[in-house]
Design a protein around this motif. Structure first.
Motif, PDB file in Angstrom:
ATOM      1  N   THR A 147      -2.023   7.165  10.250  1.00  0.00           N
ATOM      2  CA  THR A 147      -2.110   6.981   8.801  1.00  0.00           C
ATOM      3  C   THR A 147      -1.488   8.178   8.085  1.00  0.00           C
ATOM      4  OG1 THR A 147      -4.150   5.708   9.054  1.00  0.00           O
ATOM      5  CG2 THR A 147      -3.678   6.614   6.870  1.00  0.00           C
ATOM      6  N   VAL A 241       2.786   4.941   6.667  1.00  0.00           N
ATOM      7  CA  VAL A 241       1.682   4.171   7.227  1.00  0.00           C
ATOM      8  C   VAL A 241       0.448   4.362   6.347  1.00  0.00           C
ATOM      9  CG1 VAL A 241       0.185   3.845   9.227  1.00  0.00           C
ATOM     10  CG2 VAL A 241       2.605   4.425   9.558  1.00  0.00           C
ATOM     11  N   ARG A 244      -3.799   2.193  10.064  1.00  0.00           N
ATOM     12  CA  ARG A 244      -3.530   1.921  11.487  1.00  0.00           C
ATOM     13  C   ARG A 244      -4.847   1.491  12.114  1.00  0.00           C
ATOM     14  NH1 ARG A 244      -1.733   6.062  16.410  1.00  0.00           N
ATOM     15  NH2 ARG A 244      -3.577   5.520  17.635  1.00  0.00           N
ATOM     16  N   PHE A 259      -1.072  -2.760  11.468  1.00  0.00           N
ATOM     17  CA  PHE A 259      -0.595  -1.657  10.631  1.00  0.00           C
ATOM     18  C   PHE A 259      -0.357  -2.167   9.211  1.00  0.00           C
ATOM     19  CE2 PHE A 259       0.639  -0.351  14.883  1.00  0.00           C
ATOM     20  CZ  PHE A 259       0.414   1.017  14.897  1.00  0.00           C
ATOM     21  N   ILE A 261       2.105  -0.770   6.034  1.00  0.00           N
ATOM     22  CA  ILE A 261       3.148   0.208   5.696  1.00  0.00           C
ATOM     23  C   ILE A 261       3.621  -0.056   4.274  1.00  0.00           C
ATOM     24  CG2 ILE A 261       5.465   1.022   6.285  1.00  0.00           C
ATOM     25  CD1 ILE A 261       4.870   0.188   9.180  1.00  0.00           C
TER      26      ILE A 261
END
Length: 445
Positions: A147, A241, A244, A259, A261
């Motif tokens: 992250t 990110v 996660r 994830f 993003i």
């Protein structure tokens, strides 16, 4: 001997009278020479207490008259006083200085005000990418991206295996073989090619739903190698990110988010705006966004999206959009927003000059010779310490901008006295015919 004693007693009496006279003279010498000033100060304190508590401003006793009576207008101005509205008060220049009355002229002018708002940085929703599973499986490997890490497009993030992925991959390879044989056999009609391409697209969509990246699907179609045992999870775009949710050996179910993003090249700023200020934020308006305690500013634009109402804070959430060079603006950062707002020519006065009772709004207008008239006005916008006057004032008039609470107390007290006097006069007028009737009746007998 008696004569001597009498002389001593006489001397003592004279000395005592002298001392008493000196003491009395000193006492009279410190008596205030301007009792009106002390009376005014006492009345100011009482008026302040009454104004703060909201109680009626009755600050005078039977031995103390109001300012309007203590400082009456000259005899030759009596004709003008008769035409003044009820509640008009008269305050001498000396008392104006004591109680802090300030007067300024009313002007009509255009103005530019800066709205200062607090905002919060959030990612642009159109630039957020969520990587979800479309099948059950196991995480085999995980990259070092966590992250907050910045990743590039198609950068490897993790690898997983799923038993249910073998059939869709085989179907994709079979479809490719069918298309190749059709082309080699001369089946090049538009209908046949369209059907083959539709079959391939359907197979590709099934692989995408599993969580396979377009890059790996293209690699499988190009190499036609054996079925891959693992499927790679890669970044769909350049960004950071935000979340996660995987670790090596983890079992995951369908629709699990691996994830999240976000591309932070452009971000949103969500600012809290009070309801009475929201209509000043027009779509396309330019603003300046700055980070507290940092000398960095970013231009921003008010979005065309309607503000969202927050019932908890009773504010509107206004969205601004801003480019983010160097990624200085990160999600959840708090920022200051400055938005200049221009107004057309209008009458605007200091907010302190307007007395708001909840039902009416009043200002005190100077009428000359220390006289101040209470006048009801209608107000418009209010920004900072300025209030627009829509109705009730004209340019050039002079109004009280400080000390209004004391004048208001005096005005209300005077109106109360006038009503009491009016009621007493009405009672006397009503009793007069009865007294006359009694007088005539007694005379008849």
């Amino acid at each position: 001997m008696k004569k001597r004693t009498r002389s001593i007693l006489l001397f003592l009496a004279i000395a005592g009278a002298f001392v008493a006279g000196s003491w009395y003279g000193q006492r009279e010498g410190v008596t205030p020479t301007n009792p009106g000033a002390h009376e005014t100060l006492h009345r100011v304190e009482l008026a302040q207490a009454a104004h703060a508590s909201g109680a009626p401003a009755v600050v005078a006793d039977a031995a103390t008259s109001s300012l309007a009576h203590a400082h009456a207008a000259p005899a030759d101005a009596g004709r003008d006083v008769a035409f003044l509205p009820p509640g008009t008060v008269n305050v001498s220049p000396e008392q104006q200085q004591v109680i802090g009355v300030r007067v300024s002229a009313v002007e009509e002018s255009s103005a530019t005000h800066t709205l200062r708002l607090f905002g919060r940085v959030v990612p642009d929703e159109t630039r957020i990418y969520r990587l979800n599973s479309g099948v059950e499986g196991f995480i085999r490997e995980v990259s070092a991206a966590t992250t907050g890490s910045q990743v590039k497009k198609n950068q490897w993030l993790a690898t997983f295996s799923a038993p249910d992925s073998r059939s869709p991959i085989q179907a994709y390879l079979v479809t490719l073989d069918v298309l190749d044989r059709a082309k080699r056999g001369g089946a090049d009609s538009p209908a046949q090619l369209a059907a083959a391409n539709a079959s391939i697209q359907l197979a590709v969509d099934r692989l995408l739903n599993l969580g396979m990246s377009p890059a790996q699907i293209e690699e499988i179609g190009r190499t036609r190698a054996d079925l891959p045992t693992n499927i790679r999870i890669v970044a769909p775009a350049e960004g950071f990110v935000l979340a996660r949710n995987v670790s090596a050996g983890q079992k995951f179910g369908k629709d699990t988010e691996w994830f999240r993003i976000a591309d932070l090249k452009r971000v949103w700023i969500v600012a809290d705006v009070f309801e009475n200020e929201a209509h000043y934020l027009r779509p396309g308006a330019r603003a300046q966004v700055s980070l507290p305690n940092q000398r960095k500013t970013f231009p921003a634009t008010v979005s065309a999206v309607l503000p969202q109402f927050d019932a908890a804070t009773r504010t509107l959430k206004v969205r601004l959009e801003a480019d983010n060079p160097g990624f200085a603006l990160r999600p959840e950062m708090l920022v200051d927003v400055k938005l200049p707002v221009s107004f057309a020519a209008a009458i605007a006065v200091p907010a302190e000059a307007v007395l708001d009772s909840g039902l009416t709004k009043t200002v005190f207008v100077e009428r000359g010779a220390g006289r101040f008239e209470p006048r009801e006005v209608e107000t418009g916008w209010r920004l900072g310490e300025r209030v627009e006057i829509v109705k009730g004032l004209s340019p050039g008039e002079r109004i009280v901008t400080a000390g209004t609470f004391f004048l208001d107390s005096e005005s209300r007290m005077k109106l109360t006295a006038e009503r009491l006097n009016g009621n007493a006069s009405a009672d006397r007028a009503g009793n007069a015919p009865q007294a006359e009737a009694h007088a005539h009746g007694g005379h008849h007998h």
